[in-house]
Scaffold this motif. Structure first.
Motif, PDB file in Angstrom:
ATOM      1  N   VAL A  96     -11.661  -9.204   1.694  1.00 55.41           N
ATOM      2  CA  VAL A  96     -12.697  -8.614   0.851  1.00 55.41           C
ATOM      3  C   VAL A  96     -14.036  -9.235   1.220  1.00 55.41           C
ATOM      4  O   VAL A  96     -14.170 -10.465   1.267  1.00 55.41           O
ATOM      5  N   ALA A 110     -12.746  -3.799   1.113  1.00 51.18           N
ATOM      6  CA  ALA A 110     -11.436  -4.447   1.235  1.00 51.18           C
ATOM      7  C   ALA A 110     -10.721  -3.857   2.446  1.00 51.18           C
ATOM      8  O   ALA A 110     -10.455  -2.646   2.485  1.00 51.18           O
ATOM      9  N   TYR A 112      -7.335  -4.001   4.788  1.00 54.24           N
ATOM     10  CA  TYR A 112      -5.940  -4.425   4.765  1.00 54.24           C
ATOM     11  C   TYR A 112      -5.274  -4.189   6.119  1.00 54.24           C
ATOM     12  O   TYR A 112      -5.764  -3.424   6.951  1.00 54.24           O
ATOM     13  N   LYS A 137     -12.575   3.589  -4.495  1.00 57.56           N
ATOM     14  CA  LYS A 137     -11.706   3.552  -5.678  1.00 57.56           C
ATOM     15  C   LYS A 137     -12.267   2.638  -6.759  1.00 57.56           C
ATOM     16  O   LYS A 137     -13.037   1.701  -6.479  1.00 57.56           O
ATOM     17  N   ASN A 139     -11.955  -0.326  -9.324  1.00 59.49           N
ATOM     18  CA  ASN A 139     -11.277  -1.592  -9.078  1.00 59.49           C
ATOM     19  C   ASN A 139     -10.790  -2.274 -10.346  1.00 59.49           C
ATOM     20  O   ASN A 139     -10.444  -3.453 -10.327  1.00 59.49           O
ATOM     21  N   CYS A 148     -11.793   0.870   0.018  1.00 63.95           N
ATOM     22  CA  CYS A 148     -10.453   0.376   0.343  1.00 63.95           C
ATOM     23  C   CYS A 148     -10.008   0.965   1.683  1.00 63.95           C
ATOM     24  O   CYS A 148      -9.950   2.188   1.833  1.00 63.95           O
ATOM     25  N   ASP A 150      -6.913   1.038   4.021  1.00 65.70           N
ATOM     26  CA  ASP A 150      -5.492   0.746   4.217  1.00 65.70           C
ATOM     27  C   ASP A 150      -5.092   0.851   5.686  1.00 65.70           C
ATOM     28  O   ASP A 150      -4.345   0.026   6.191  1.00 65.70           O
TER      29      ASP A 150
END
Length: 716
Positions: A96, A110, A112, A137, A139, A148, A150
């Motif tokens: 983050v 963020a 990932y 999104k 949080n 976010c 992914d």
């Protein structure tokens, strides 16, 4: 009044946290974060209900928008953002950071699923990144939102001189010359910051004159060596070959390329490169050693000959990745009439023959069940990002039902913006539908003293093509990351081979419910097909009778169930034995002759027949041990004589059961039953029959454990 998140979906939020508040909160988190370097990093596994596809479009084909235009709970298809990282990274399950766009807007980002080989696994402050088709999104807290990412390929680290970077974010190159970048790369390498070293060497090559081979070749060699350390074998091989100059030092380039190909288990290519290295440097002991290793792997691939005992000696909880090749020549992938593709033999095989031996495509050294799945998922994503050739193999596997574009994952994986596109939801689907649970070694796992539940999760791509059957014609076993498949009966050339996905349940409705839930199919094997001919009333009667006999067995449990059959001896009252025997005969009568015939397995009878073997063994009633051990074998579907008359049971050949039982189910309990027969025959002075049963048990144990082993291991 706070606005409900549901009401904001698809809209720009009325208020976001200001940059100062974001920075203050982020700084507080940084003070608390665990900076223990050896601590296992948590993994964010995908929630399949929230699946969305990875972006497959180049950043230059997207409309660049500002942070202020991001809409809540929205995947911004056709759009992208370019931002500067203005904070140190907070590292947890993801990374983050606070980011800022060209207009001064700030937000949280963020990221990932970045591997340790990527500089984005800890995005440095000051870097410029592009996020393709960002997902924005809520949080949790009021006015708190987050970008976010992914899919690891949805975020791109931009070069500082990339013309796509907006003018307000431009810093210009941090270093002025290719020599400066090379020096920075060397410094990062010495400090073991290998991702940064790769980044700096890349910048050095970008800044260098394309015609200056004298400067570029050593940089390529350094980047090749660094990528080898990071297990980025595809890039390492390409860099190694790019470092050639036509001089005597090229042996190093071929040596590195050979090692990279070896890391990809491409031993034929490794051999070619190592042979070139030996032509230039025939006295190089390191090259010769690697070449001999490569030849050993090629022999294994060609002939399927392995020193399994040596492999067992080499495996340990600290060393599970075996230095062995895969023998796959006796099988091929083809279309199956059962479920899509399957594996078929390329030659006839006898019971007990090796069908194939496969080194795991991916398997982490993690034997804690609670962590093994997450560890395999993380390894898959990171290795597929790092090695596009591996992605071409893995992404062809079946991922189950995705909520979007079902065939996308089976397209040839492609590289966009210099990054391998990896869809983490497809990866997770492939993991759940294709992975295997594996003990450190199946031999050790059969021993009663082996600890329960110590299983790793691994992906064996070739084995994944095998379809399920409740009465399969192969059996798998493991030594470390090596999967050994042996034939449990004779298999004709061109015949499809099957395996059990999981140990099958006794009742047809229960086991098929498991298959539907886990893999989305109903089993069409001979056993399931036959049992479906039973009426629902008969199925219910068998279920009730099984519950009754299990209750009677468990009421006075005489023995402790072990992995190698049933171990431990107790004395069971005659009345209990008679009750179980009566209930078992009642259950036998509920198996219709037109469904089960002489050889179809009767799985509901296995537990009580095993129980009666041990009960009579505890009372040293050897005649009854023979009778019920033969019933155990019959209930697994093997062609054996009836055990009512001991005289008739000495006129058969136990070893032939593996070739005369086309629908039998082979398990460790079959080995245990043969051992009990051997013991009972020996006690009755039927020494020849005892020896035959012992030989058959040892043969069966080879199928179970993968190679020939001493049966006494079952008693340890």
């Amino acid at each position: 009044m706070a606005v409900a998140v549901a009401d904001l979906k698809g809209k720009v939020p009325p208020r976001r946290l200001p940059k100062e508040e974001l920075a203050r909160t982020h700084k507080a988190h940084l003070k608390k974060q665990d900076l223990t370097p050896d601590a296992p990093r948590p993994v964010k596994q995908p929630i399949m209900e929230e699946a969305y596809p990875a972006s497959t479009r180049p950043i230059r084909d997207l409309d660049i928008i500002s942070l202020g235009e991001l809409r809540v709970e929205t995947h911004h298809r056709g759009q992208g953002i370019i931002v500067k990282v203005i904070s140190p990274p907070y590292i947890g399950a993801g990374v983050v950071s606070i980011v800022e766009d060209e207009f001064g807007n700030a937000d949280k980002l963020a990221v990932y699923n970045q591997g340790d080989s990527s500089i984005l696994s800890g995005v440095p402050e000051g870097c410029i990144v592009a996020v393709k088709e960002p997902y924005y999104k809520h949080n949790g807290a009021e006015n708190d939102y987050m970008i976010c990412v992914d899919h690891p390929s949805d975020v791109i680290l931009l070069r500082f001189t990339d013309p796509i970077i907006p003018e307000p974010l431009r810093l210009g190159p941090l270093l002025k010359s290719a020599e400066d970048w090379r020096t920075a790369g060397d410094k990062a390498f010495i400090e073991r910051d290998f991702p940064t070293a790769v980044f700096c060497y890349t910048e050095a090559l970008e800044a260098a004159d394309e015609k200056d081979k004298a400067f570029r070749a050593p940089i390529c060699a350094k980047r090749a060596g660094t990528n080898l350390i990071l297990c980025r074998y595809d890039t390492a091989k390409a860099d190694a070959l790019a470092s050639r100059t036509g001089g005597l030092s090229d042996w190093k380039a071929y040596y590195s390329a050979g090692r990279a190909a070896y890391g990809l288990c491409d031993y034929a290519t490794s051999k070619v490169h190592l042979e070139e290295a030996l032509k230039i440097n025939p006295d190089g002991s390191g090259v010769r050693r690697e070449y001999e290793r490569c030849l050993a792997r090629l022999r294994e691939e060609e002939h399927g000959k392995y020193d399994f005992a040596a492999m067992l000696d080499a495996v340990s909880p600290q060393s599970v990745h075996m230095d062995n090749g895969s023998f796959l020549r006796a099988t091929r992938v083809a279309e199956s009439k059962h479920h899509g593709r399957g594996l078929f033999t390329t030659r006839a095989l006898k019971a007990g023959d090796i069908v194939f031996v496969e080194k795991a495509t991916l398997m982490p050294n993690q034997y804690e069940p609670a962590r093994a799945s997450a560890a395999l998922y993380a390894m898959m994503v990171r290795q597929l990002c790092d090695n596009p050739s591996l992605a071409q193999t893995v992404m062809q596997l079946y991922p189950g039902q995705l909520p979007y574009d079902q065939d996308r994952h089976q397209e040839q994986p492609h590289i966009v913006d210099g990054v391998q596109v990896v869809d983490v939801f497809a990866v997770e689907g492939i993991r759940t539908k294709n992975c295997f649970s594996a003990p450190l070694s199946t031999l050790e796992d059969t021993k009663p003293s082996s600890p329960e539940g110590r299983m790793a999760k691994g992906l064996w791509a070739h084995a994944s093509y095998m379809n399920h059957s409740c009465v399969p014609n192969t059996m798998r076993s493991f030594i470390g990351d090596m999967l050994i498949s042996r034939a449990t009966r004779d298999i004709a050339e061109g015949e499809e081979i099957f395996q059990q996905y999981v140990p099958v349940r006794a009742l047809v409705d229960l086991r098929n419910a498991q298959f539907r839930e886990g893999w989305g199919f109903e089993c069409g094997c001979a056993l399931c097909g036959g049992e479906r001919r039973s009426s629902s009333a008969m199925l219910e009667k068998r279920k009730e009778a099984l519950q009754a006999v299990e209750k009677a067995c468990n009421k006075k449990q005489a023995v402790k169930a072990g992995k190698g059959g049933v171990t431990g001896i107790g004395i069971v009252p005659d009345a209990t034995i008679r009750q179980v025997d009566k209930l078992m005969r009642q259950l036998e009568d509920l198996h219709e002759p037109d469904v089960y015939g002489d050889l179809m397995p009767r799985l509901t009878l296995i537990y009580p027949s095993n129980w009666l073997v041990e009960a009579h063994r505890g009372r040293k009633n050897h005649v009854k041990v023979i009778k019920y051990a033969l019933k155990v074998l019959r209930n697994f579907g093997f062609n054996v004589p009836r055990g009512d008359d001991v005289a008739t049971t000495t006129m058969w050949e136990p070893g032939q059961i593996f070739t005369t039982s086309p629908t039998a189910l082979m398990t460790i309990h079959v080995v245990a039953a043969l051992r009990r027969l051997a013991g009972a025959y020996d006690a009755l002075d039927q020494r020849e029959m005892a020896e035959r049963c012992a030989v058959a048990a040892k043969f069966g144990y080879t199928m179970v454990t993968g190679f020939e082993n001493d049966l006494n291991a079952l008693d340890q």
